[in-house]
Design an enzyme around this catalytic site. Structure first.
Site, PDB file in Angstrom:
ATOM      1  N   GLY A  41       0.822  -1.198   0.000  1.00  0.00           N
ATOM      2  CA  GLY A  41       0.000   0.000   0.000  1.00  0.00           C
ATOM      3  C   GLY A  41       0.853   1.243   0.000  1.00  0.00           C
ATOM      4  N   ASN A 117      -5.726  -4.788   8.155  1.00  0.00           N
ATOM      5  CA  ASN A 117      -5.561  -5.268   6.777  1.00  0.00           C
ATOM      6  C   ASN A 117      -6.723  -6.204   6.489  1.00  0.00           C
ATOM      7  OD1 ASN A 117      -3.252  -7.586   5.147  1.00  0.00           O
ATOM      8  ND2 ASN A 117      -4.721  -6.201   4.255  1.00  0.00           N
ATOM      9  N   CYS A 254      -5.967 -16.221   1.381  1.00  0.00           N
ATOM     10  CA  CYS A 254      -6.047 -15.616   0.042  1.00  0.00           C
ATOM     11  C   CYS A 254      -4.868 -16.084  -0.793  1.00  0.00           C
ATOM     12  CB  CYS A 254      -6.018 -14.089   0.158  1.00  0.00           C
ATOM     13  SG  CYS A 254      -5.793 -13.282  -1.437  1.00  0.00           S
ATOM     14  N   SER A 301       6.159  -9.089 -10.332  1.00  0.00           N
ATOM     15  CA  SER A 301       5.502 -10.267  -9.762  1.00  0.00           C
ATOM     16  C   SER A 301       5.398 -11.427 -10.748  1.00  0.00           C
ATOM     17  CB  SER A 301       4.124  -9.902  -9.210  1.00  0.00           C
ATOM     18  OG  SER A 301       3.398  -9.201 -10.180  1.00  0.00           O
ATOM     19  N   ASP A 363       2.851 -13.441 -17.128  1.00  0.00           N
ATOM     20  CA  ASP A 363       2.358 -12.478 -16.138  1.00  0.00           C
ATOM     21  C   ASP A 363       1.630 -13.262 -15.059  1.00  0.00           C
ATOM     22  OD1 ASP A 363       1.881 -10.085 -14.894  1.00  0.00           O
ATOM     23  OD2 ASP A 363       0.801  -9.174 -16.569  1.00  0.00           O
ATOM     24  N   ASP A 364       1.496 -12.644 -13.896  1.00  0.00           N
ATOM     25  CA  ASP A 364       0.855 -13.353 -12.788  1.00  0.00           C
ATOM     26  C   ASP A 364      -0.662 -13.309 -12.893  1.00  0.00           C
ATOM     27  OD1 ASP A 364      -0.069 -10.872 -11.121  1.00  0.00           O
ATOM     28  OD2 ASP A 364       1.994 -10.516 -11.713  1.00  0.00           O
ATOM     29  N   CYS A 400     -13.297  -9.253  -5.495  1.00  0.00           N
ATOM     30  CA  CYS A 400     -12.911  -9.656  -4.141  1.00  0.00           C
ATOM     31  C   CYS A 400     -13.625  -8.761  -3.130  1.00  0.00           C
ATOM     32  CB  CYS A 400     -11.403  -9.526  -3.971  1.00  0.00           C
ATOM     33  SG  CYS A 400     -10.865  -9.863  -2.283  1.00  0.00           S
ATOM     34  N   CYS A 451      -8.765 -19.407  -0.132  1.00  0.00           N
ATOM     35  CA  CYS A 451      -9.855 -18.723  -0.835  1.00  0.00           C
ATOM     36  C   CYS A 451      -9.469 -18.634  -2.306  1.00  0.00           C
ATOM     37  CB  CYS A 451     -10.054 -17.312  -0.277  1.00  0.00           C
ATOM     38  SG  CYS A 451     -11.262 -16.350  -1.237  1.00  0.00           S
ATOM     39  N   CYS A 454     -12.097 -15.262  -6.456  1.00  0.00           N
ATOM     40  CA  CYS A 454     -12.033 -14.404  -7.639  1.00  0.00           C
ATOM     41  C   CYS A 454     -11.932 -15.224  -8.930  1.00  0.00           C
ATOM     42  CB  CYS A 454     -10.914 -13.380  -7.524  1.00  0.00           C
ATOM     43  SG  CYS A 454      -9.359 -14.015  -6.929  1.00  0.00           S
TER      44      CYS A 454
HETATM   45  S1  SF4 Z   1     -11.372 -13.372  -3.707  1.00  0.00           S
HETATM   46 FE1  SF4 Z   1      -9.314 -13.637  -4.603  1.00  0.00          FE
HETATM   47  S2  SF4 Z   1      -8.144 -11.841  -3.948  1.00  0.00           S
HETATM   48 FE2  SF4 Z   1      -9.971 -11.969  -2.618  1.00  0.00          FE
HETATM   49  S3  SF4 Z   1      -9.340 -13.115  -0.804  1.00  0.00           S
HETATM   50 FE3  SF4 Z   1     -10.181 -14.609  -2.257  1.00  0.00          FE
HETATM   51  S4  SF4 Z   1      -8.400 -15.318  -3.465  1.00  0.00           S
HETATM   52 FE4  SF4 Z   1      -7.808 -13.435  -2.410  1.00  0.00          FE
END
Ligand code: SF4
Length: 485
Positions: A41, A117, A254, A301, A363-364, A400, A451, A454
């Site tokens: 950030g 965060n 995440c 990245s 690319d990531d 997200c 998670c 996305c």
């Molecule tokens: S939605 Fe994607 S960016 Fe958000 S916490 Fe889940 S994995 Fe991470």
């Protein structure tokens, strides 16, 4: 949704936390810790310190080196043995002074400073409830509700007031609380955002979003804070408790932290980030081979994954895109920046590395796709014969709600396009994304410990999809809408 300040056409970083207990140079160590977390950030930075009785706090807009610039004397004024710090990218609430963190408040039990965060998905609901009873809020950040929860008399009287308060929160939160005599560090029951504990050679305990913040001050990484755990740092050392029962803990880290956010030198979720990304690159090469002369990364990245791709495919690695590290974001808010201009400033083409060649670009992630297309066009202008795009995460189709600033669903390139349409949009000769199964096979933890919303659309915590980073701004707007009395 505001434009963002990075070359990833639309992903905003989240935030970075650092805290240290029992070091005479706590403010300076926090300054360096925040420096190493700057990638998380760049909108604002802040440090709060305590001398055991009084908490002092200083926050400002821009990067750490600007807010605490040499000669402004702030760090000297903050000189106390306990400190927490924060670098911010706004995922809830816009970039304005009242939203900078740590947030400092006084209530009936004394002072508290909070650094957060993540994203509280029930912040609006809680705020509505508190406002209905007359509470006044000074920011539009979701974090402020925590102060009101802490101050509520029926919460104060509980055996563990902080644990009780955390049970009211829903969403993603790694939190640092600075009270006059201690730091409390907590992580939500899903462990969505990272939070680690370390110790300096002088015996001071430290907490940080990523272990790279320990490296810079010579601290040793001890362990990650567990989902649903509160760790207390005080004059007696370190102690731990859980604010939820073990059966409600369901890790959902995440995995995008591993793919994109975290620094390559950090270890989070049990694994070094660089090593993980190299594995992604190798898996990508297996799933999507290409006939090419050279593999080039989109730095920074995408670099680790490109190394992995080159290793596995036996295609030489080269730097065809070079990132400038001298572009500051100090005076530029996400609302002001022109994304494409920033990308041009940030990435230069090495013509000699791509001219006349068939190239694999790694690319990531691809978010909106507009800046990726800009890079592809620039590579063609520099003489690339064929361009094979390879991406070390699956197509991003969903936003997200847990602390990462994505564009809206409609703005996501992969939301309503198939692979052929994405290939045509990007103007590449071929496109290959790693599969979700392939991505998860590279991780050290079981697949259901992450998670992946996305990509999969499966949100571990039910979300109100109408909530976004400026939802709480309506309160602010209301003030301006009110006619003069
Ligand atoms: S939605 Fe994607 S960016 Fe958000 S916490 Fe889940 S994995 Fe991470």
């Amino acid at each position: 949704m505001a434009a963002t300040c990075n070359p990833h056409d639309g992903i905003g970083e989240n935030c970075g936390l650092f805290g240290i207990f029992g070091d005479n140079d706590a403010a300076k160590k926090t300054y360096f810790g925040l420096h190493s977390l700057q990638h998380r950030g760049q909108e604002s930075a802040g440090i709060a310190t305590s001398n055991g009785e009084v908490i002092q706090c200083y926050t400002g807009m821009g990067m750490v080196s600007r807010v605490f610039r040499s000669g402004n004397g702030i760090l000297e004024k903050l000189s106390n043995p306990v400190a927490i710090g924060h670098v911010r990218y706004s995922t809830t609430g816009t970039s304005k002074a009242s939203n900078y963190q740590p947030l400092l408040a006084e209530y009936s039990r004394g002072q508290v400073a909070i650094a957060h965060n993540g994203n509280l998905i029930n912040a609006q609901l809680l705020r509505d409830e508190y406002e209905a009873y007359g509470s006044i809020f000074k920011s539009t950040s979701d974090t402020e509700i925590i102060i009101h929860l802490l101050a509520k008399p029926t919460h104060i009287s509980k055996l563990d007031p902080l644990g009780h308060v955390l049970n009211h929160l829903q969403g993603a939160y790694s939190l640092l609380f600075l009270f006059d005599n201690r730091i409390e560090a907590a992580r939500d029951p899903y462990g969505i955002r990272p939070l680690c504990i370390g110790k300096t050679s002088e015996g001071a305990y430290v907490v940080a979003s990523e272990t790279c913040a320990f490296d810079i001050i010579g601290a040793e990484f001890i362990r990650e804070i567990n989902p649903g755990e509160i760790v207390t740092l005080n004059k007696n050392g370190l102690s731990s408790r859980f604010f939820v029962s073990p059966e409600t803990v369901r890790p959902a880290h995440c995995i995008f932290e591993h793919v994109y956010f975290a620094k390559q030198s950090s270890t989070i979720f049990g694994e070094n980030v660089h090593q993980f990304r190299k594995k992604l690159g190798r898996q990508l090469a297996v799933e999507h081979p290409a006939e090419a002369d050279v593999v080039i990364p989109v730095p920074d990245s995408g670099t680790s994954a490109a190394i992995g791709y080159a290793e596995k495919s036996k295609i030489p690695f080269d730097m065809g895109l070079v990132r400038s590290h001298y572009i500051g974001r100090t005076f530029i808010s996400p609302e002001q920046i022109q994304r494409e201009l920033e990308v041009k400033l940030k990435l230069a083409i090495v013509k000699e590395a791509v001219d006349g060649k068939r190239i694999v670009v790694v690319d990531d992630s691809i978010v909106r796709g507009t800046t990726t297309r800009g890079k592809i066009r620039a590579l063609r202008q520099a003489g690339a014969k064929k361009i094979h795009m390879r991406v070390s995460c699956p197509p991003i189709r969903f936003p997200c709600f847990y602390g990462v600033d994505f564009p809206t669903k409609e703005e996501l390139l992969a939301n309503n396009r198939n692979l052929q349409e994405i290939k045509e949009f990007l103007e590449v000769d071929s496109i290959g994304y790693i599969s979700l199964e392939g991505l998860l096979s590279c991780a050290v933890l079981p697949a259901d410990h992450y998670c992946t919303a996305c990509w999969s659309g499966k949100y571990v915590i039910p979300v109100d999809v109408t909530f976004n980073k400026v939802s709480l701004e309506r309160y602010q707007l209301h003030l301006f809408d009110e006619p003069d009395a």
